[in-house]
Design an enzyme around this catalytic site. Structure first.
Site, PDB file in Angstrom:
ATOM      1  N   TYR A  12       0.829  -1.211   0.000  1.00 25.86           N
ATOM      2  CA  TYR A  12       0.000   0.000   0.000  1.00 25.86           C
ATOM      3  C   TYR A  12       0.866   1.264   0.000  1.00 25.86           C
ATOM      4  O   TYR A  12       0.625   2.199  -0.776  1.00 25.86           O
ATOM      5  CB  TYR A  12      -0.917  -0.047   1.234  1.00 25.86           C
ATOM      6  CG  TYR A  12      -1.901   1.087   1.354  1.00 25.86           C
ATOM      7  CD1 TYR A  12      -3.049   1.122   0.568  1.00 25.86           C
ATOM      8  CD2 TYR A  12      -1.699   2.109   2.278  1.00 25.86           C
ATOM      9  CE1 TYR A  12      -3.969   2.160   0.700  1.00 25.86           C
ATOM     10  CE2 TYR A  12      -2.610   3.143   2.414  1.00 25.86           C
ATOM     11  CZ  TYR A  12      -3.742   3.167   1.625  1.00 25.86           C
ATOM     12  OH  TYR A  12      -4.646   4.189   1.753  1.00 25.86           O
TER      13      TYR A  12
ATOM     14  N   LYS B  88       1.171   4.231  -2.840  1.00 21.56           N
ATOM     15  CA  LYS B  88       0.881   5.633  -2.552  1.00 21.56           C
ATOM     16  C   LYS B  88       2.099   6.527  -2.810  1.00 21.56           C
ATOM     17  O   LYS B  88       1.962   7.651  -3.300  1.00 21.56           O
ATOM     18  CB  LYS B  88       0.387   5.784  -1.108  1.00 21.56           C
ATOM     19  CG  LYS B  88      -0.946   5.063  -0.841  1.00 21.56           C
ATOM     20  CD  LYS B  88      -2.047   5.547  -1.771  1.00 21.56           C
ATOM     21  CE  LYS B  88      -3.418   5.001  -1.424  1.00 21.56           C
ATOM     22  NZ  LYS B  88      -4.454   5.484  -2.349  1.00 21.56           N
TER      23      LYS B  88
HETATM   24  P1  NDP Z   1     -13.527   2.850   0.876  1.00 22.69           P
HETATM   25  O1  NDP Z   1     -13.172   1.429   1.031  1.00 22.69           O
HETATM   26  O2  NDP Z   1     -14.564   3.465   1.732  1.00 22.69           O
HETATM   27  O3  NDP Z   1     -13.889   3.162  -0.658  1.00 22.69           O
HETATM   28  C1  NDP Z   1     -13.072   2.688  -1.679  1.00 22.69           C
HETATM   29  C2  NDP Z   1     -13.656   3.077  -3.014  1.00 22.69           C
HETATM   30  O4  NDP Z   1     -12.806   2.554  -4.053  1.00 22.69           O
HETATM   31  C3  NDP Z   1     -15.041   2.526  -3.232  1.00 22.69           C
HETATM   32  O5  NDP Z   1     -15.829   3.438  -3.943  1.00 22.69           O
HETATM   33  C4  NDP Z   1     -14.770   1.281  -4.074  1.00 22.69           C
HETATM   34  O6  NDP Z   1     -15.880   1.021  -4.907  1.00 22.69           O
HETATM   35  C5  NDP Z   1     -13.581   1.744  -4.908  1.00 22.69           C
HETATM   36  N1  NDP Z   1     -12.795   0.602  -5.382  1.00 22.69           N
HETATM   37  C6  NDP Z   1     -12.035  -0.243  -4.648  1.00 22.69           C
HETATM   38  N2  NDP Z   1     -11.509  -1.191  -5.438  1.00 22.69           N
HETATM   39  C7  NDP Z   1     -11.939  -0.941  -6.684  1.00 22.69           C
HETATM   40  C8  NDP Z   1     -11.754  -1.579  -7.939  1.00 22.69           C
HETATM   41  N3  NDP Z   1     -10.993  -2.662  -8.067  1.00 22.69           N
HETATM   42  N4  NDP Z   1     -12.360  -1.050  -9.035  1.00 22.69           N
HETATM   43  C9  NDP Z   1     -13.129   0.054  -8.925  1.00 22.69           C
HETATM   44  N5  NDP Z   1     -13.343   0.707  -7.771  1.00 22.69           N
HETATM   45  C10 NDP Z   1     -12.761   0.213  -6.662  1.00 22.69           C
HETATM   46  O7  NDP Z   1     -12.112   3.616   1.058  1.00 22.69           O
HETATM   47  P2  NDP Z   1     -11.756   5.118   1.428  1.00 22.69           P
HETATM   48  O8  NDP Z   1     -12.833   6.043   1.020  1.00 22.69           O
HETATM   49  O9  NDP Z   1     -11.253   5.137   2.804  1.00 22.69           O
HETATM   50  O10 NDP Z   1     -10.475   5.333   0.468  1.00 22.69           O
HETATM   51  C11 NDP Z   1     -10.514   6.110  -0.707  1.00 22.69           C
HETATM   52  C12 NDP Z   1      -9.081   6.438  -1.092  1.00 22.69           C
HETATM   53  O11 NDP Z   1      -8.469   7.179  -0.035  1.00 22.69           O
HETATM   54  C13 NDP Z   1      -8.208   5.208  -1.294  1.00 22.69           C
HETATM   55  O12 NDP Z   1      -7.331   5.401  -2.370  1.00 22.69           O
HETATM   56  C14 NDP Z   1      -7.437   5.114   0.008  1.00 22.69           C
HETATM   57  O13 NDP Z   1      -6.208   4.455  -0.170  1.00 22.69           O
HETATM   58  C15 NDP Z   1      -7.255   6.583   0.332  1.00 22.69           C
HETATM   59  N6  NDP Z   1      -6.956   6.849   1.718  1.00 22.69           N
HETATM   60  C16 NDP Z   1      -7.840   6.532   2.718  1.00 22.69           C
HETATM   61  C17 NDP Z   1      -7.519   6.809   4.026  1.00 22.69           C
HETATM   62  C18 NDP Z   1      -8.447   6.522   5.158  1.00 22.69           C
HETATM   63  O14 NDP Z   1      -8.026   6.705   6.315  1.00 22.69           O
HETATM   64  N7  NDP Z   1      -9.671   6.079   4.924  1.00 22.69           N
HETATM   65  C19 NDP Z   1      -6.219   7.399   4.391  1.00 22.69           C
HETATM   66  C20 NDP Z   1      -5.383   7.687   3.277  1.00 22.69           C
HETATM   67  C21 NDP Z   1      -5.748   7.421   1.994  1.00 22.69           C
HETATM   68  P3  NDP Z   1     -16.472  -0.459  -5.206  1.00 22.69           P
HETATM   69  O15 NDP Z   1     -16.211  -1.299  -3.986  1.00 22.69           O
HETATM   70  O16 NDP Z   1     -17.905  -0.188  -5.500  1.00 22.69           O
HETATM   71  O17 NDP Z   1     -15.719  -0.924  -6.407  1.00 22.69           O
END
Ligand code: NDP
Length: 244
Positions: free
Chosen positions: A152, A156
């Site tokens: 991860y 990033k």
């Molecule tokens: P969530 O798990 O709540 O949401 C993840 C999103 O990504 C969903 O909409 C999911 O949609 C989509 N997704 C995941 N895998 C796929 C795939 N293979 N194809 C298409 N869509 C995909 O995560 P967060 O909102 O927490 O994270 C969002 C971003 O922020 C990420 O990049 C994460 O690394 C980053 N981030 C988050 C942090 C946190 O503390 N939460 C901290 C730092 C960074 P679906 O499942 O419908 O495909």
């Protein structure tokens, strides 16, 4: 809304079905944009979001590079995107010595390669118009690392390198590329962390609390908008001071 910060703009948000991505979709719709989000599943509340403004859903698994490229190529045929947010991301944590290569590849493909594909298709269309904003959702662990998250963190950190290099490639054509680096934000991704680990994390956050998706979305909105017209190649932490 006629006078929103993104009024008349067409935006794409990957991973917009929940969490941070959905908060970005909401913020952009509120500011008058037309928004497409791309994810495997449709947002639970798609219809109520669609009541806020023009909203489209592109069904796609971002880890399927060919399918992703085809979907975005097709979408930009209608009209180029003014703003693209590469937000889709997953974790598959484990100590590096024990990490199956599949877990390494899945995270790199989903978090990093997808952003490379979406950005270059979208940026090609932006260049022709001589304007556009690409925003990559990185993480503070891409800056400082984290045990148990080699895959991860590498994805990033890779996004940060992609951001700065692409920013240099397209700056002279009026396209800006930036990254945001959230810290600990309350979403499904962080829900699984045990309560004891969560309180230890909170102690390391100078603002003394975790963040909300809307607090990340407001920085994405700034970078998407003309307020950030002289900002490119930047990485903005949104972490309550955790990684300063
Ligand atoms: P969530 O798990 O709540 O949401 C993840 C999103 O990504 C969903 O909409 C999911 O949609 C989509 N997704 C995941 N895998 C796929 C795939 N293979 N194809 C298409 N869509 C995909 O995560 P967060 O909102 O927490 O994270 C969002 C971003 O922020 C990420 O990049 C994460 O690394 C980053 N981030 C988050 C942090 C946190 O503390 N939460 C901290 C730092 C960074 P679906 O499942 O419908 O495909």
């Amino acid at each position: 809304m006629e006078h929103g910060m993104l009024s008349g703009r067409r935006c794409l948000v990957t991973g917009g079905s929940k969490g941070i991505g959905k908060a970005v979709v909401e913020a952009f719709l509120r500011e008058g944009a037309a928004v497409d989000y791309l994810s495997r599943s449709k947002a639970d509340d798609h219809d109520s979001l669609a009541a806020m403004g023009p909203l489209g859903w592109l069904a796609c698994d971002v880890s399927d590079a060919e399918a992703l490229e085809a979907v975005v190529e097709e979408a930009v045929k209608t009209a180029p995107y003014d703003v693209v947010v590469n937000n889709a991301g997953v974790t598959r944590d484990g100590l590096s010595f024990r990490m199956p290569l599949d877990d390494w590849r899945a995270v790199i493909d989903t978090n990093l390669t997808s952003a490379f594909i979406v950005s270059r298709v979208a940026a090609r269309a932006m260049i022709k118009r001589r304007s556009g904003s690409v925003i990559n959702v990185a993480s503070v662990v891409g800056l400082v690392g984290n045990g148990g998250q080699t895959n991860y963190s590498a994805s990033k950190a890779g996004l940060i390198g992609l951001t700065k290099s692409l920013a240099r490639e397209v700056a002279s054509r009026g396209v800006r590329v930036n990254a945001i680096a959230p810290g600990y934000i309350d979403t499904a991704m962080t829900e699984a962390i045990p309560e004891t680990a969560k309180s230890a994390l909170r102690e390391r956050i100078p603002l003394g609390r975790t963040g909300a998706p809307a607090e990340v979305a407001s920085v994405a909105l700034f970078l998407a908008s003309d307020l950030a017209s002289y900002v490119t190649g930047e990485v903005i932490r949104i972490d309550g001071g955790m990684a300063m």
